[in-house]
Design an enzyme around this catalytic site. Structure first.
Site, short mmCIF file in Angstrom:
data_model
loop_
_atom_site.label_atom_id
_atom_site.label_comp_id
_atom_site.label_asym_id
_atom_site.label_seq_id
_atom_site.Cartn_x
_atom_site.Cartn_y
_atom_site.Cartn_z
CG HIS A 12 -6.13 -8.81 1.17
ND1 HIS A 12 -6.30 -9.17 -0.09
CD2 HIS A 12 -6.16 -7.36 1.10
CE1 HIS A 12 -6.19 -8.25 -1.29
NE2 HIS A 12 -5.98 -7.12 -0.17
CE1 TYR B 25 -6.06 -7.26 -7.14
CE2 TYR B 25 -6.17 -8.42 -5.07
CZ TYR B 25 -6.10 -7.38 -5.91
OH TYR B 25 -5.78 -6.00 -5.57
CG HIS C 12 -4.43 0.66 -3.92
ND1 HIS C 12 -3.82 0.60 -2.83
CD2 HIS C 12 -5.27 -0.26 -3.85
CE1 HIS C 12 -4.22 -0.31 -1.94
NE2 HIS C 12 -5.46 -0.77 -2.66
CE LYS D 108 -6.72 -0.75 4.53
NZ LYS D 108 -8.11 -1.02 3.94
NE ARG E 121 -3.61 -2.07 2.76
CZ ARG E 121 -3.31 -3.44 3.45
NH1 ARG E 121 -2.17 -3.37 4.25
NH2 ARG E 121 -4.14 -4.22 3.44
NE ARG F 106 -2.93 -3.57 -1.26
CZ ARG F 106 -2.41 -4.40 -0.32
NH1 ARG F 106 -1.04 -4.52 -0.17
NH2 ARG F 106 -3.36 -5.02 0.46
#
Length: 297
Positions: A269, A278, A243, A171, A147, A246
């Site tokens: 994730h 994806y 992004h 995160k 990120r 990524r």
């Protein structure tokens, strides 16, 4: 119970109890500020907010042509706010609990082809110190799937290049180890040993990997500008951002047959469902599956 005190306590809760990053905290606070503005316009105090009033609030923000995605995000922030009130203020009920978020169409992320990534990187002017830095930035964005906030906050003390790993803080302040390839290592070392070593560093920025010319950590906006300028330079017709690299990292791994769980770990994730998007991007692969296995093809 006044808004100023509650908002201050909510920020402290998000920081200390939830361990959220500054950008996430700001997003939650902006959601609550919208609710505060609505309540002040209609002379509603915090204890007077009911499920009906929240439904009226959602109708109100809809009048401003706010996207469905943004409305769902705002509602998520409001729900977190009332959970906080239940925990910290012994609030009896959560009026947001039974409100359903608007349905969001799942958008496939924009990705770059390998050729487009090569063109963007080739467009970098390597005759300047900033050019060598920018090449290292793009190699790491694409090579590690970071990120943009993780790239900005990347620390020299978290580089383990001898064993080809870097450690990033994602995160919720969650740390993870990510493999780094030889090409990204090569240009990162060139930047560190030949460019950064000659950059005067501002106090407090000594451990950041990527610095601007004034010796401070690079901002998210600066990295966005670097990428937009390169896209203009090669006349790329896609709308891209940091992004996008990524997304491209993840898409190319999945297309190449990488295990979805491994990609999930590298991206950081929480849910495999987020990573599964994806698997829907590679149209050529999907077409080949139909051609190879369907009896009518």
């Amino acid at each position: 119970m006044n808004w100023d005190t509650v908002n201050r306590d909510f920020k402290r809760y998000l920081l200390l109890e939830r361990g959220l990053a500054e950008n996430s905290i700001e997003a939650y606070q902006n959601d609550v500020l919208k609710l505060q503005h609505y309540c002040e316009l209609h002379e509603i105090t915090i204890p007077q907010i009911t499920t009906k009033e929240l439904q009226n609030f959602l109708l109100w923000i809809n009048e401003f042509s706010i996207s469905t995605y943004s409305q769902a995000r705002i509602l998520s922030g409001i729900k977190t706010f009332f959970k906080f009130l239940q925990i910290e203020y012994d609030y009896e009920s959560n009026p947001a609990e039974l409100i359903e978020a608007p349905r969001i169409a799942r958008k496939l992320p924009s990705v770059l082809s390998i050729e487009e990534i090569d063109q963007l990187i080739a467009a970098i002017d390597l005759s300047s110190p900033e050019g060598m830095r920018n090449k290292a930035i793009l190699e790491i964005l694409y090579g590690c799937g970071l990120r943009v906030s993780e790239l900005c906050n990347l620390k020299r003390s978290n580089l383990f290049l001898d064993v080809e790993f870097i450690k990033v803080e994602g995160k919720g302040n969650k740390e993870r180890l990510i493999p780094i390839g030889q090409q990204a290592i090569q240009y990162l070392k060139i930047y560190l040993n030949e460019v950064r070593v000659h950059t005067p560093v501002k106090a407090g920025n000594e451990d950041y990997v990527f610095l601007n010319r004034r010796g401070a950590a690079l901002s998210r906006v600066m990295i966005y500008i670097i990428i937009k300028d390169l896209a203009t330079k090669i006349n790329l017709q896609k709308e891209i951002s940091p992004h996008t690299f990524r997304h491209s990292f993840a898409s190319h791994l999945v297309e190449g047959g990488a295990d979805l769980r491994a990609v999930q770990d590298m991206l950081g994730h929480e849910s495999i469902t987020t990573t599964e998007i994806y698997t829907h991007i590679d149209k050529d692969y999907l077409q080949s599956v139909i051609t190879q296995y369907h009896p009518r093809s």
